[in-house]
Design an enzyme around this catalytic site. Structure first.
Site, PDB file in Angstrom:
ATOM      1  N   HIS A  42      -2.956   8.470   7.121  1.00 18.25           N
ATOM      2  CA  HIS A  42      -3.743   8.217   5.913  1.00 18.25           C
ATOM      3  C   HIS A  42      -3.284   6.935   5.237  1.00 18.25           C
ATOM      4  O   HIS A  42      -4.101   6.131   4.784  1.00 18.25           O
ATOM      5  CB  HIS A  42      -3.616   9.402   4.953  1.00 18.25           C
ATOM      6  N   CYS A  43      -1.977   6.718   5.186  1.00 13.67           N
ATOM      7  CA  CYS A  43      -1.432   5.510   4.546  1.00 13.67           C
ATOM      8  C   CYS A  43      -1.927   4.229   5.215  1.00 13.67           C
ATOM      9  O   CYS A  43      -1.998   3.184   4.559  1.00 13.67           O
ATOM     10  CB  CYS A  43       0.094   5.527   4.600  1.00 13.67           C
ATOM     11  N   SER A  44      -2.230   4.291   6.485  1.00 13.08           N
ATOM     12  CA  SER A  44      -2.578   3.084   7.240  1.00 13.08           C
ATOM     13  C   SER A  44      -4.075   2.878   7.393  1.00 13.08           C
ATOM     14  O   SER A  44      -4.498   1.939   8.081  1.00 13.08           O
ATOM     15  CB  SER A  44      -1.921   3.132   8.625  1.00 13.08           C
TER      16      SER A  44
END
Length: 380
Positions: A370-372
């Site tokens: 999700h962060c990327s």
């Protein structure tokens, strides 16, 4: 979640970013527009709101890691994982990968293959597109715009002279109206249900490294205005133990309006991250949303064993990316817990394929899938 997620000061020259604390205004009119007014797209439509992740996507945006001064000897492995995520998401929807320059773009094309579009016209410092990229909003009548959250390297902990411009450049490439929020934050710091309710950790937003001099109430009002929402659910979080100051999207996620999922640690875990997760579970289990609904809380058990002994490792199943027809998440080699997370996500997102990836190199850098990634929703 071991006691340090992203290496706290793995910086390559700390950049400076201005804190935009005025009203949210179109980029082209920041000097004169009234405070608190958001860019509007479309004539007689309702307010612009950030939708839930599971709406139909036009594409997913990603960023290619190429800065060896940030990643050091881990760079090749992290590139391997980013390429795997990009190729996997591209099975379900278009992916645009932003690279720092022509050389980085060539490397990205070689690793990602022909199904991923790679561009060098939006240069990046690092790979965390969720935090540096544009946050897209829509009004339900065909209008879409984008906002930037004034990315400042998680409180000036990492170089970000390129990343601080990514949101604006994405909006420009997409010919979307663009404005800047009236607070400093990151996309991973705010979860939205798309129906009026947000949740966040106080540690990541009510923090002098992002929003000095602002009270929680003041930050809340600014975040709600930017996201087009009515109610904020706060959990305390943890300051100073990872580069993000404890983003919400590692532990607690909205599944749909009225429903959240929380990852709970094994019973024998007593570290600060385990205590944080249990506190989030307790608070959200007693919470009501903007529509007055008592939240239904779904629990996912965190893994008992990992392949990695990296102290920065993020063992989160919930740092997943929802794509068109799929949920892309992690697996950690703990067969029972991996299977349980897969079953839980399949039940939470019926009709979507759950794809689990080994991205341990990325998770060792303190963030996840999700962060990327950052989704761009369709207009309707």
């Amino acid at each position: 979640m071991n006691p340090s997620r992203r290496a706290l000061l793995r910086s390559a020259g700390v950049g400076a970013a201005a804190l935009a604390l005025g009203g949210l205004v179109p980029q082209s009119a920041q000097a004169s527009a009234p405070a608190g007014r958001a860019p509007r797209a479309g004539a007689a439509s309702g307010r612009m709101t950030v939708p839930l992740d599971d709406v139909r996507h036009l594409r997913t945006w990603m960023a290619w890691p190429s800065n060896r001064s940030i990643w050091g000897s881990d760079l090749a492995g992290v590139q391997q994982d980013i390429a795997l995520i990009a190729r996997t998401v591209a099975r379900f929807e278009p992916v645009v990968m932003c690279a720092a320059d022509a050389s980085a773009a060539a490397a990205a094309r070689s690793r990602c293959g022909s199904t991923v579009t790679v561009i060098s016209t939006i240069p990046v410092d690092d790979l965390w597109m969720r935090d540096s990229g544009a946050v897209f909003r829509r009004d339900g009548a065909g209008a879409v715009d984008a906002i930037g959250l004034n990315f400042n390297g998680w409180g000036n902990k990492q170089t970000h002279r390129k990343d601080e411009n990514v949101a604006r450049l994405i909006a420009s490439r997409e010919s979307l109206p663009f404005g800047t929020a009236t607070f400093v934050g990151e996309g991973g710091s705010v979860e939205t249900d798309g129906d009026g309710t947000l949740m966040a950790t106080e540690s990541s937003l009510v923090n002098k490294n992002r929003n000095p001099g602002l009270s929680r109430a003041q930050v809340e009002a600014k975040v709600l205005a930017a996201y087009g929402a009515d109610k904020m659910l706060w959990v305390p979080g943890i300051k100073g133990q990872d580069i993000t100051d404890d983003h919400i999207d590692v532990t607690s996620r909205f599944i749909r309006p009225g429903v959240v999922m929380v990852q709970v640690p094994p019973a024998d875990r007593t570290d600060i991250w385990a205590k944080d997760a249990r506190q989030q579970l307790t608070i959200l289990s007693a919470a009501t949303d903007a529509r007055g609904r008592r939240l239904q809380v779904l629990k996912v058990d965190g893994p008992d064993t990992l392949r990695s002994d990296n102290p920065d490792f993020v063992d989160s199943y919930l740092n997943f990316h929802v794509a068109n027809g799929a949920v892309i998440t992690s697996q950690f080699g703990d067969r029972a817990k991996d299977a349980g997370a897969r079953q839980g996500l399949a039940a939470a997102f019926p009709g979507r394929e759950v794809v689990q990836l080994d991205v341990d190199r990325l998770m060792g850098g303190g963030g996840g899938i999700h962060c990327s990634t950052m989704q761009q929703p369709t207009a309707l």
